[in-house]
Design an enzyme around this catalytic site. Structure first.
Site, PDB file in Angstrom:
ATOM      1  CG  ASP A 241      -1.621   1.425   1.662  1.00 34.48           C
ATOM      2  OD1 ASP A 241      -2.670   1.159   0.774  1.00 34.48           O
ATOM      3  OD2 ASP A 241      -1.077   2.359   2.297  1.00 34.48           O
TER       4      ASP A 241
ATOM      5  CD  GLU B 276     -13.695  -1.202   1.272  1.00 32.28           C
ATOM      6  OE1 GLU B 276     -14.068  -1.351  -0.884  1.00 32.28           O
ATOM      7  OE2 GLU B 276     -13.161  -1.278   2.177  1.00 32.28           O
TER       8      GLU B 276
ATOM      9  N   GLY C 270      -6.916  -4.277   4.778  1.00 33.63           N
ATOM     10  CA  GLY C 270      -7.092  -5.085   4.243  1.00 33.63           C
ATOM     11  C   GLY C 270      -8.367  -5.180   2.757  1.00 33.63           C
ATOM     12  CB  VAL C 271      -8.208  -2.078   0.697  1.00 32.39           C
ATOM     13  CG1 VAL C 271      -8.272  -1.905  -0.996  1.00 32.39           C
ATOM     14  CG2 VAL C 271     -10.018  -1.501   0.913  1.00 32.39           C
TER      15      VAL C 271
ATOM     16  CE  LYS D  63     -15.913 -13.048   3.108  1.00 33.52           C
ATOM     17  NZ  LYS D  63     -17.306 -13.425   3.256  1.00 33.52           N
TER      18      LYS D  63
ATOM     19  CE  LYS E 126     -16.871  -4.413   2.780  1.00 29.72           C
ATOM     20  NZ  LYS E 126     -15.730  -3.523   1.768  1.00 29.72           N
TER      21      LYS E 126
ATOM     22  CG  PHE F  38       3.567  -3.568   9.694  1.00 24.58           C
ATOM     23  CD1 PHE F  38       4.077  -2.977   8.902  1.00 24.58           C
ATOM     24  CD2 PHE F  38       3.647  -4.699   9.953  1.00 24.58           C
ATOM     25  CE1 PHE F  38       5.264  -3.464   7.776  1.00 24.58           C
ATOM     26  CE2 PHE F  38       5.123  -5.395   8.793  1.00 24.58           C
ATOM     27  CZ  PHE F  38       5.220  -4.605   7.942  1.00 24.58           C
TER      28      PHE F  38
END
Length: 351
Positions: free
Chosen positions: A22, A53, A86-87, A123, A132, A150
């Site tokens: 990221d 997102e 998470g993204v 997932k 979503k 982190f």
């Protein structure tokens, strides 16, 4: 892996790694990551991307795959590494699962939410047509590397955001975890989940809290990794929140939207007589103590009805509504009437 170590140290074959990180994480830790690969004599390509997102799309997956193709990895021996929230982990997981039908990948979560949630399970996915995670699959990583250091650099609101998913597991499965959050929530926010010597009053609350959250998550997910059984306690907080989160982007973070959903469902549980007024109040006060929103103006009655209709479509024609039946215990219900939901909604809005 002893074989990989042998290959790396014998000089027969140079280790190579493709890393997606990221962009914000890269600014904070990128130099350390590069240093690590250089010191270990690993040929590497680091791709820094904005993973939010709003950018969580198939276009970003294809960008990654173009770069993976240019780098030319060995899909048997060279796992793709995802370092981010998470993204980021979702996007890279989907890219890896598509490349040569399935390329191994490693998750390195850097936010509290991804540490206790996205790091566990199979997932992955991206948003599609304003929905979503509409596109995705089930491909578990070969490993998740968990490093709480982190978390010390993320903003307080992001810590609170992650606490939403931890609270979900507490309410569904673990009264002890709920008690930990009630007693140490503020401390965990203040210390950003770092472990310190000399905090006798709190023990190692950060380690305890994250360990229990992950263990309870694994208990739920491991026997049902591919969601063959749609009755899932981990869906608590995820019935209305996907619709709400996408509708109000970017004003709510994922854990915040989940918590608003959980707050409403706590009222549903109360109106159904599954929990007492005191238990309802304990849950709402705990949420507030964790600095999580318990209501949002965007969560209208019409949005709730629309979200629950979507739920019926994707869960075999049943609402499969997880509801607390006490603190740390829950069941799945298919018989909640619209009248009950509306009564709960009016009470929730009033409060």
């Amino acid at each position: 892996d002893p074989q990989q170590l042998e290959l790396a140290t014998s000089g027969k074959r140079k280790l190579r790694r493709f890393i997606v990180i990221d962009k914000v994480v890269d600014e904070l830790y990128g130099s350390k990551v590069r240093e690590y690969f250089e010191e270990n004599n690993v040929q590497h390509k680091i791709l820094a991307l904005p993973t939010t997102e709003e950018t969580k799309s198939m276009d970003l997956v294809l960008n990654i795959l173009q770069e993976v193709q240019n780098f030319s990895i060995d899909r048997r021996r060279e796992p793709i590494i995802a370092i981010g929230g998470g993204v980021c982990l979702d996007i890279v997981g989907l890219a890896a699962s598509l490349y040569r039908r399935r390329t191994p990948y490693i998750r390195v979560p850097t936010t509290l939410l991804s540490y206790v949630d996205a790091s566990v399970g199979a997932k992955n996915g991206v948003n599609f047509l304003q929905c979503k995670n509409k596109l995705g699959g089930y491909t578990p990583p070969v490993a998740s590397f968990l490093d709480r250091s982190f978390i010390q650099s993320i903003p307080r609101r992001h810590i609170s955001n992650g606490l939403g998913e931890i609270l979900k597991m507490a309410l569904m499965k673990h009264k002890g975890l709920f008690d930990l959050l009630k007693s140490h929530g503020q401390y965990l926010l203040d210390t950003k989940f770092q472990s310190y010597n000399g905090s006798a009053n709190h023990g190692d609350a950060a380690l305890q809290t994250t360990r229990i959250a992950i263990e309870t998550m694994l208990e739920e997910l491991a026997p049902n990794l591919w969601e063959d059984d749609l009755d899932r306690l981990v869906d608590f907080g995820h019935l209305i929140s996907p619709e709400l989160e996408m509708r109000v982007l970017p004003s709510l973070m994922h854990g915040e939207a989940v918590n608003i959903d959980m707050a409403f469902m706590t009222y549903v549980s109360y109106v159904r007589g599954l929990i007492t007024a005191e238990e309802k109040e304990q849950v709402i006060q705990c949420m507030k103590g964790l600095e999580l929103p318990v209501w949002h103006g965007g969560c209208s009655w019409s949005l709730i009805k629309k979200a629950l209709m979507e739920r019926l479509k994707h869960s075999g024609g049943q609402p499969r509504m997880p509801l607390p039946t006490g603190l740390g215990v829950a069941e799945i219900f298919n018989d909640t009437t619209e009248e009950t939901l509306e009564r709960a909604y009016k009470l929730w809005v009033r409060d």
